[in-house]
Design a protein around this motif. Structure first.
Motif, mmCIF file in Angstrom:
data_model
loop_
_atom_site.group_PDB
_atom_site.id
_atom_site.type_symbol
_atom_site.label_atom_id
_atom_site.label_comp_id
_atom_site.label_asym_id
_atom_site.label_seq_id
_atom_site.Cartn_x
_atom_site.Cartn_y
_atom_site.Cartn_z
ATOM 1 N N LEU B 50 80.921 -9.402 37.106
ATOM 2 C CA LEU B 50 80.437 -8.062 36.802
ATOM 3 C C LEU B 50 79.009 -7.912 37.301
ATOM 4 O O LEU B 50 78.261 -8.878 37.344
ATOM 5 C CB LEU B 50 80.447 -7.823 35.282
ATOM 6 N N GLU B 51 78.630 -6.690 37.680
ATOM 7 C CA GLU B 51 77.224 -6.457 38.011
ATOM 8 C C GLU B 51 76.798 -5.070 37.571
ATOM 9 O O GLU B 51 77.614 -4.146 37.487
ATOM 10 C CB GLU B 51 76.969 -6.643 39.512
ATOM 11 N N SER B 52 75.499 -4.938 37.290
ATOM 12 C CA SER B 52 74.963 -3.634 36.925
ATOM 13 C C SER B 52 74.794 -2.792 38.172
ATOM 14 O O SER B 52 74.375 -3.299 39.206
ATOM 15 C CB SER B 52 73.584 -3.791 36.287
ATOM 16 N N THR B 53 75.133 -1.503 38.070
ATOM 17 C CA THR B 53 74.906 -0.618 39.211
ATOM 18 C C THR B 53 74.168 0.617 38.723
ATOM 19 O O THR B 53 74.387 1.049 37.597
ATOM 20 C CB THR B 53 76.220 -0.134 39.839
ATOM 21 N N PRO B 54 73.301 1.182 39.548
ATOM 22 C CA PRO B 54 72.606 2.401 39.152
ATOM 23 C C PRO B 54 73.618 3.501 38.836
ATOM 24 O O PRO B 54 74.582 3.684 39.583
ATOM 25 C CB PRO B 54 71.784 2.766 40.376
ATOM 26 N N ALA B 55 73.390 4.203 37.720
ATOM 27 C CA ALA B 55 74.365 5.207 37.291
ATOM 28 C C ALA B 55 74.276 6.472 38.136
ATOM 29 O O ALA B 55 75.259 7.160 38.332
ATOM 30 C CB ALA B 55 74.141 5.546 35.825
ATOM 31 N N THR B 56 73.081 6.769 38.629
ATOM 32 C CA THR B 56 72.921 7.991 39.414
ATOM 33 C C THR B 56 72.686 7.624 40.874
ATOM 34 O O THR B 56 72.103 6.588 41.156
ATOM 35 C CB THR B 56 71.727 8.821 38.916
ATOM 36 N N PRO B 57 73.160 8.470 41.794
ATOM 37 C CA PRO B 57 72.926 8.211 43.211
ATOM 38 C C PRO B 57 71.429 8.107 43.497
ATOM 39 O O PRO B 57 70.628 8.725 42.806
ATOM 40 C CB PRO B 57 73.509 9.443 43.904
ATOM 41 N N PHE B 58 71.081 7.332 44.507
ATOM 42 C CA PHE B 58 69.675 7.034 44.781
ATOM 43 C C PHE B 58 68.843 8.300 44.958
ATOM 44 O O PHE B 58 67.748 8.417 44.432
ATOM 45 C CB PHE B 58 69.568 6.162 46.030
ATOM 46 N N GLY B 59 69.373 9.251 45.701
ATOM 47 C CA GLY B 59 68.630 10.475 45.959
ATOM 48 C C GLY B 59 68.250 11.186 44.680
ATOM 49 O O GLY B 59 67.126 11.656 44.522
ATOM 50 N N SER B 64 63.318 11.205 38.608
ATOM 51 C CA SER B 64 62.538 10.778 37.459
ATOM 52 C C SER B 64 62.650 9.281 37.263
ATOM 53 O O SER B 64 63.603 8.651 37.692
ATOM 54 C CB SER B 64 63.039 11.487 36.198
ATOM 55 N N ALA B 65 61.640 8.746 36.607
ATOM 56 C CA ALA B 65 61.624 7.306 36.342
ATOM 57 C C ALA B 65 62.771 6.927 35.417
ATOM 58 O O ALA B 65 63.290 5.825 35.471
ATOM 59 C CB ALA B 65 60.299 6.923 35.706
ATOM 60 N N LEU B 66 63.171 7.891 34.581
ATOM 61 C CA LEU B 66 64.208 7.589 33.599
ATOM 62 C C LEU B 66 65.544 7.303 34.248
ATOM 63 O O LEU B 66 66.254 6.388 33.863
ATOM 64 C CB LEU B 66 64.368 8.777 32.657
ATOM 65 N N SER B 67 65.902 8.108 35.257
ATOM 66 C CA SER B 67 67.235 7.934 35.855
ATOM 67 C C SER B 67 67.362 6.585 36.522
ATOM 68 O O SER B 67 68.455 6.068 36.661
ATOM 69 C CB SER B 67 67.524 9.017 36.880
ATOM 70 N N GLN B 68 66.234 6.034 36.961
ATOM 71 C CA GLN B 68 66.316 4.739 37.639
ATOM 72 C C GLN B 68 66.684 3.633 36.662
ATOM 73 O O GLN B 68 67.160 2.586 37.058
ATOM 74 C CB GLN B 68 64.987 4.415 38.304
ATOM 75 N N GLU B 69 66.443 3.872 35.376
ATOM 76 C CA GLU B 69 66.711 2.832 34.388
ATOM 77 C C GLU B 69 68.157 2.828 33.919
ATOM 78 O O GLU B 69 68.602 1.886 33.278
ATOM 79 C CB GLU B 69 65.799 3.016 33.168
ATOM 80 N N LEU B 70 68.899 3.901 34.205
ATOM 81 C CA LEU B 70 70.272 3.971 33.711
ATOM 82 C C LEU B 70 71.185 3.134 34.589
ATOM 83 O O LEU B 70 71.280 3.353 35.785
ATOM 84 C CB LEU B 70 70.748 5.426 33.699
ATOM 85 N N GLN B 71 71.844 2.190 33.985
ATOM 86 C CA GLN B 71 72.700 1.283 34.739
ATOM 87 C C GLN B 71 74.131 1.346 34.225
ATOM 88 O O GLN B 71 74.362 1.180 33.038
ATOM 89 C CB GLN B 71 72.205 -0.159 34.564
ATOM 90 N N GLY B 72 75.064 1.580 35.123
ATOM 91 C CA GLY B 72 76.470 1.422 34.776
ATOM 92 C C GLY B 72 76.862 -0.027 35.056
ATOM 93 O O GLY B 72 76.012 -0.878 35.262
ATOM 94 N N VAL B 73 78.145 -0.285 35.075
ATOM 95 C CA VAL B 73 78.585 -1.648 35.362
ATOM 96 C C VAL B 73 79.809 -1.559 36.251
ATOM 97 O O VAL B 73 80.547 -0.576 36.207
ATOM 98 C CB VAL B 73 78.870 -2.415 34.052
ATOM 99 N N ARG B 74 79.977 -2.535 37.123
ATOM 100 C CA ARG B 74 81.203 -2.523 37.911
ATOM 101 C C ARG B 74 81.673 -3.950 38.164
ATOM 102 O O ARG B 74 80.901 -4.898 38.108
ATOM 103 C CB ARG B 74 80.993 -1.739 39.200
ATOM 104 N N VAL B 75 82.974 -4.043 38.433
ATOM 105 C CA VAL B 75 83.565 -5.349 38.699
ATOM 106 C C VAL B 75 83.394 -5.631 40.180
ATOM 107 O O VAL B 75 83.880 -4.871 41.012
ATOM 108 C CB VAL B 75 85.056 -5.349 38.334
ATOM 109 N N THR B 76 82.683 -6.707 40.521
ATOM 110 C CA THR B 76 82.501 -7.003 41.944
ATOM 111 C C THR B 76 83.693 -7.769 42.497
ATOM 112 O O THR B 76 83.925 -7.787 43.690
ATOM 113 C CB THR B 76 81.236 -7.819 42.207
#
Lengths: 137, 145
Positions: B50-59, B64-76
Protein backbone atom coordinates in the motif's frame (compact mmCIF):
# COMPACT_ATOMS: atom_id res chain seq x y z
CA UNK A 1 -20.05 42.90 7.70
CA UNK A 2 -23.13 43.62 9.77
CA UNK A 3 -25.99 43.01 7.41
CA UNK A 4 -29.39 41.41 7.36
CA UNK A 5 -27.94 38.01 8.18
CA UNK A 6 -26.26 39.11 11.40
CA UNK A 7 -22.61 39.89 12.05
CA UNK A 8 -21.45 36.32 12.40
CA UNK A 9 -22.87 34.63 9.31
CA UNK A 10 -19.59 34.80 7.40
CA UNK A 11 -17.62 33.69 10.41
CA UNK A 12 -19.87 30.68 10.98
CA UNK A 13 -19.50 29.74 7.32
CA UNK A 14 -15.72 29.96 7.67
CA UNK A 15 -15.64 27.79 10.79
CA UNK A 16 -17.85 25.24 9.03
CA UNK A 17 -15.33 25.16 6.19
CA UNK A 18 -12.49 24.59 8.63
CA UNK A 19 -14.38 21.82 10.37
CA UNK A 20 -15.01 20.15 7.02
CA UNK A 21 -11.28 20.41 6.44
CA UNK A 22 -10.61 18.73 9.75
CA UNK A 23 -12.97 15.91 8.80
CA UNK A 24 -11.01 15.51 5.55
CA UNK A 25 -7.79 15.17 7.52
CA UNK A 26 -9.29 12.58 9.88
CA UNK A 27 -10.41 10.57 6.87
CA UNK A 28 -6.96 10.87 5.39
CA UNK A 29 -5.36 9.64 8.62
CA UNK A 30 -7.67 6.66 8.91
CA UNK A 31 -7.22 5.79 5.25
CA UNK A 32 -3.48 5.52 5.89
CA UNK A 33 -3.74 3.53 9.09
CA UNK A 34 -1.80 0.60 7.62
CA UNK A 35 0.96 2.60 5.97
CA UNK A 36 4.27 2.30 7.78
CA UNK A 37 5.92 5.66 8.48
CA UNK A 38 2.79 7.72 7.78
CA UNK A 39 2.51 10.72 10.11
CA UNK A 40 -0.91 11.61 11.45
CA UNK A 41 -1.96 15.17 10.66
CA UNK A 42 -4.31 17.44 12.52
CA UNK A 43 -5.77 20.87 11.97
CA UNK A 44 -5.45 23.64 14.53
CA UNK A 45 -7.50 26.78 14.12
CA UNK A 46 -9.54 27.47 17.26
CA UNK A 47 -6.98 29.48 19.20
CA UNK A 48 -5.90 31.58 16.24
CA UNK A 49 -9.48 32.30 15.31
CA UNK A 50 -10.25 33.22 18.92
CA UNK A 51 -7.38 35.72 18.92
CA UNK A 52 -8.49 37.06 15.59
CA UNK A 53 -12.05 37.77 16.64
CA UNK A 54 -11.14 38.98 20.11
CA UNK A 55 -12.49 42.39 19.23
CA UNK A 56 -16.19 43.05 19.60
CA UNK A 57 -16.47 44.72 16.22
CA UNK A 58 -15.06 42.82 13.28
CA UNK A 59 -14.89 45.84 11.05
CA UNK A 60 -12.60 48.13 12.99
CA UNK A 61 -10.50 45.84 15.17
CA UNK A 62 -6.81 45.54 14.37
CA UNK A 63 -6.27 41.82 14.64
CA UNK A 64 -3.51 39.32 13.96
CA UNK A 65 -4.08 35.67 13.15
CA UNK A 66 -0.37 35.00 13.50
CA UNK A 67 2.38 36.70 15.49
CA UNK A 68 4.39 37.21 12.29
CA UNK A 69 1.63 39.10 10.53
CA UNK A 70 1.49 42.83 10.10
CA UNK A 71 -1.60 43.95 12.01
CA UNK A 72 -4.55 44.52 9.75
CA UNK A 73 -8.30 44.31 9.71
CA UNK A 74 -9.43 40.75 10.27
CA UNK A 75 -11.09 39.14 7.29
CA UNK A 76 -12.54 35.67 7.77
CA UNK A 77 -12.57 34.85 4.08
CA UNK A 78 -8.85 34.24 3.57
CA UNK A 79 -8.05 32.59 6.88
CA UNK A 80 -6.68 29.04 6.76
CA UNK A 81 -5.92 26.84 9.72
CA UNK A 82 -2.46 25.43 10.40
CA UNK A 83 -1.90 21.78 9.63
CA UNK A 84 0.12 20.28 12.44
CA UNK A 85 2.12 17.20 11.60
CA UNK A 86 2.83 14.94 14.50
CA UNK A 87 6.47 14.16 15.18
CA UNK A 88 7.80 11.22 13.27
CA UNK A 89 6.86 8.18 15.29
CA UNK A 90 9.30 5.45 16.15
CA UNK A 91 8.56 2.54 13.89
CA UNK A 92 7.75 -0.42 16.08
CA UNK A 93 6.62 -3.57 14.40
CA UNK A 94 2.87 -3.88 14.82
CA UNK A 95 2.40 -0.36 16.18
CA UNK A 96 0.39 2.17 14.19
CA UNK A 97 1.35 5.78 13.68
CA UNK A 98 -2.34 6.67 13.52
CA UNK A 99 -4.25 6.44 16.79
CA UNK A 100 -7.71 5.28 15.81
CA UNK A 101 -9.32 6.21 19.14
CA UNK A 102 -7.96 9.73 18.99
CA UNK A 103 -9.09 10.20 15.40
CA UNK A 104 -12.56 8.87 16.17
CA UNK A 105 -13.04 11.20 19.14
CA UNK A 106 -11.74 14.14 17.10
CA UNK A 107 -14.23 13.25 14.41
CA UNK A 108 -17.13 12.90 16.84
CA UNK A 109 -16.42 16.29 18.45
CA UNK A 110 -15.92 17.89 15.09
CA UNK A 111 -19.15 16.66 13.54
CA UNK A 112 -21.14 17.60 16.65
CA UNK A 113 -19.81 21.14 16.41
CA UNK A 114 -20.46 21.24 12.69
CA UNK A 115 -24.05 20.12 13.17
CA UNK A 116 -24.50 22.68 15.94
CA UNK A 117 -23.28 25.40 13.58
CA UNK A 118 -25.71 24.32 10.87
CA UNK A 119 -28.49 24.58 13.45
CA UNK A 120 -27.39 28.10 14.41
CA UNK A 121 -27.22 29.07 10.77
CA UNK A 122 -30.66 27.66 10.05
CA UNK A 123 -32.28 29.40 13.02
CA UNK A 124 -30.69 32.64 11.80
CA UNK A 125 -32.36 32.28 8.45
CA UNK A 126 -35.63 31.13 10.01
CA UNK A 127 -35.64 34.26 12.17
CA UNK A 128 -35.12 36.50 9.17
CA UNK A 129 -37.91 34.89 7.17
CA UNK A 130 -40.20 35.07 10.20
CA UNK A 131 -39.55 38.81 10.55
CA UNK A 132 -40.21 39.31 6.86
CA UNK A 133 -43.42 37.29 7.00
CA UNK A 134 -44.72 38.96 10.19
CA UNK A 135 -43.81 42.43 9.00
CA UNK A 136 -46.09 42.08 6.04
CA UNK A 137 -49.17 41.53 8.18
CA UNK B 1 -11.67 20.94 -0.76
CA UNK B 2 -15.20 19.69 -0.43
CA UNK B 3 -17.33 16.75 0.56
CA UNK B 4 -16.35 14.89 -2.56
CA UNK B 5 -12.67 14.98 -1.58
CA UNK B 6 -13.53 13.39 1.74
CA UNK B 7 -15.57 10.70 0.04
CA UNK B 8 -12.75 10.01 -2.42
CA UNK B 9 -10.29 9.50 0.43
CA UNK B 10 -12.70 7.22 2.28
CA UNK B 11 -13.43 5.27 -0.88
CA UNK B 12 -9.74 4.76 -1.61
CA UNK B 13 -9.26 3.35 1.88
CA UNK B 14 -12.25 1.01 1.57
CA UNK B 15 -11.00 -0.37 -1.71
CA UNK B 16 -7.47 -0.88 -0.33
CA UNK B 17 -8.76 -2.73 2.74
CA UNK B 18 -11.04 -4.84 0.58
CA UNK B 19 -8.13 -5.81 -1.66
CA UNK B 20 -6.14 -6.77 1.42
CA UNK B 21 -9.08 -8.88 2.59
CA UNK B 22 -9.25 -10.63 -0.80
CA UNK B 23 -5.56 -11.46 -0.62
CA UNK B 24 -5.95 -12.89 2.89
CA UNK B 25 -8.85 -15.06 1.67
CA UNK B 26 -6.65 -16.24 -1.18
CA UNK B 27 -3.88 -17.19 1.23
CA UNK B 28 -6.24 -19.16 3.45
CA UNK B 29 -7.89 -20.86 0.50
CA UNK B 30 -4.52 -21.97 -0.82
CA UNK B 31 -3.04 -23.14 2.47
CA UNK B 32 -2.71 -26.67 1.10
CA UNK B 33 -2.06 -25.93 -2.57
CA UNK B 34 0.94 -27.89 -3.76
CA UNK B 35 0.62 -27.13 -7.45
CA UNK B 36 -0.17 -23.76 -9.07
CA UNK B 37 -1.71 -23.16 -12.50
CA UNK B 38 1.59 -22.62 -14.28
CA UNK B 39 3.03 -25.84 -12.84
CA UNK B 40 5.51 -23.90 -10.71
CA UNK B 41 5.61 -25.76 -7.40
CA UNK B 42 3.46 -24.84 -4.39
CA UNK B 43 1.41 -21.68 -3.91
CA UNK B 44 3.38 -18.71 -2.60
CA UNK B 45 1.91 -16.57 0.16
CA UNK B 46 0.86 -13.12 -1.11
CA UNK B 47 0.62 -9.76 0.58
CA UNK B 48 -0.41 -6.26 -0.54
CA UNK B 49 1.81 -3.22 -0.96
CA UNK B 50 0.00 0.00 0.00
CA UNK B 51 1.11 3.59 -0.49
CA UNK B 52 -0.21 7.03 0.33
CA UNK B 53 -1.27 9.12 -2.64
CA UNK B 54 -2.23 12.79 -2.78
CA UNK B 55 -6.02 13.03 -2.65
CA UNK B 56 -6.26 16.05 -4.93
CA UNK B 57 -4.65 16.46 -8.35
CA UNK B 58 -1.37 18.37 -8.24
CA UNK B 59 -2.72 21.42 -10.04
CA UNK B 60 -5.50 21.83 -7.53
CA UNK B 61 -3.30 21.01 -4.58
CA UNK B 62 -1.27 24.12 -5.30
CA UNK B 63 -4.27 26.19 -4.23
CA UNK B 64 -3.69 25.73 -0.55
CA UNK B 65 -1.26 24.19 1.87
CA UNK B 66 -4.09 22.15 3.31
CA UNK B 67 -4.88 20.18 0.18
CA UNK B 68 -1.29 19.03 -0.05
CA UNK B 69 -1.66 17.30 3.30
CA UNK B 70 -4.66 15.19 2.31
CA UNK B 71 -3.54 11.70 1.44
CA UNK B 72 -5.61 8.85 0.07
CA UNK B 73 -4.26 5.33 -0.17
CA UNK B 74 -3.83 2.94 -3.03
CA UNK B 75 -2.69 -0.60 -3.62
CA UNK B 76 0.55 -0.57 -5.59
CA UNK B 77 0.50 -4.31 -6.13
CA UNK B 78 0.10 -7.78 -4.76
CA UNK B 79 3.54 -8.99 -3.76
CA UNK B 80 4.91 -12.47 -3.23
CA UNK B 81 6.10 -13.42 0.21
CA UNK B 82 9.29 -15.41 -0.35
CA UNK B 83 9.29 -17.41 2.83
CA UNK B 84 10.55 -20.99 2.42
CA UNK B 85 8.04 -23.79 1.95
CA UNK B 86 7.16 -26.43 4.49
CA UNK B 87 8.36 -29.95 3.71
CA UNK B 88 6.02 -32.75 4.71
CA UNK B 89 6.79 -36.45 4.25
CA UNK B 90 3.90 -37.91 2.23
CA UNK B 91 5.17 -40.56 -0.19
CA UNK B 92 1.65 -41.26 -1.52
CA UNK B 93 1.07 -37.65 -2.62
CA UNK B 94 1.14 -37.09 -6.41
CA UNK B 95 3.39 -34.03 -5.95
CA UNK B 96 5.92 -35.83 -3.75
CA UNK B 97 9.57 -35.68 -4.86
CA UNK B 98 11.96 -38.65 -5.13
CA UNK B 99 12.45 -38.77 -1.33
CA UNK B 100 8.71 -38.71 -0.64
CA UNK B 101 8.62 -35.06 0.52
CA UNK B 102 5.83 -32.67 -0.52
CA UNK B 103 6.35 -28.88 -0.60
CA UNK B 104 3.47 -27.10 1.13
CA UNK B 105 3.08 -23.29 1.31
CA UNK B 106 3.98 -22.00 4.78
CA UNK B 107 0.69 -20.34 5.67
CA UNK B 108 0.01 -19.71 9.33
CA UNK B 109 -3.74 -19.56 9.94
CA UNK B 110 -3.40 -17.48 13.12
CA UNK B 111 -1.28 -14.89 11.32
CA UNK B 112 -3.80 -14.64 8.48
CA UNK B 113 -6.67 -14.30 10.95
CA UNK B 114 -4.87 -11.48 12.75
CA UNK B 115 -4.37 -9.67 9.46
CA UNK B 116 -8.00 -10.29 8.61
CA UNK B 117 -9.21 -8.66 11.83
CA UNK B 118 -6.90 -5.70 11.20
CA UNK B 119 -8.25 -5.27 7.70
CA UNK B 120 -11.81 -5.53 8.86
CA UNK B 121 -11.27 -2.96 11.65
CA UNK B 122 -9.66 -0.60 9.17
CA UNK B 123 -12.61 -1.08 6.85
CA UNK B 124 -15.07 -0.35 9.67
CA UNK B 125 -13.21 2.78 10.73
CA UNK B 126 -13.40 4.11 7.21
CA UNK B 127 -17.10 3.29 6.78
CA UNK B 128 -17.66 5.27 9.99
CA UNK B 129 -15.83 8.30 8.60
CA UNK B 130 -17.90 8.09 5.43
CA UNK B 131 -21.16 7.95 7.41
CA UNK B 132 -20.04 10.99 9.38
CA UNK B 133 -19.27 13.06 6.31
CA UNK B 134 -22.63 12.08 4.84
CA UNK B 135 -24.38 13.21 8.02
CA UNK B 136 -22.50 16.51 7.88
CA UNK B 137 -23.47 16.97 4.27
CA UNK B 138 -27.13 16.37 5.07
CA UNK B 139 -27.01 18.85 7.94
CA UNK B 140 -25.50 21.45 5.63
CA UNK B 141 -28.31 20.84 3.15
CA UNK B 142 -30.86 21.40 5.92
CA UNK B 143 -29.74 25.03 6.19
CA UNK B 144 -31.38 25.66 2.87
CA UNK B 145 -34.67 23.98 3.70
Amino acid sequence: MTDIYGANANLIAKVMDLRLERQNLVMSNLANINIPGYKARSLDFESDLQNAIGTADLRSGMTRTNGKHVPGTYDASDYQGDVVKEFKPRTIYGADAVDMDKEMSTMAKNSLMYNALTTVMKSNFDGISKIIAEGGK
Amino acid sequence: MDFMTALDIGGSALSAQRTYMNVISMNLANAKTTRTANGQGPYQRKSVALESTPATPFGKAMDSALSQELQGVRVTGIVNDNRPTKQVYEPGHPDADANGFVQYPDINVVEEMTNMIQASRGYEANTTTISTIKAMYNKALEIGR
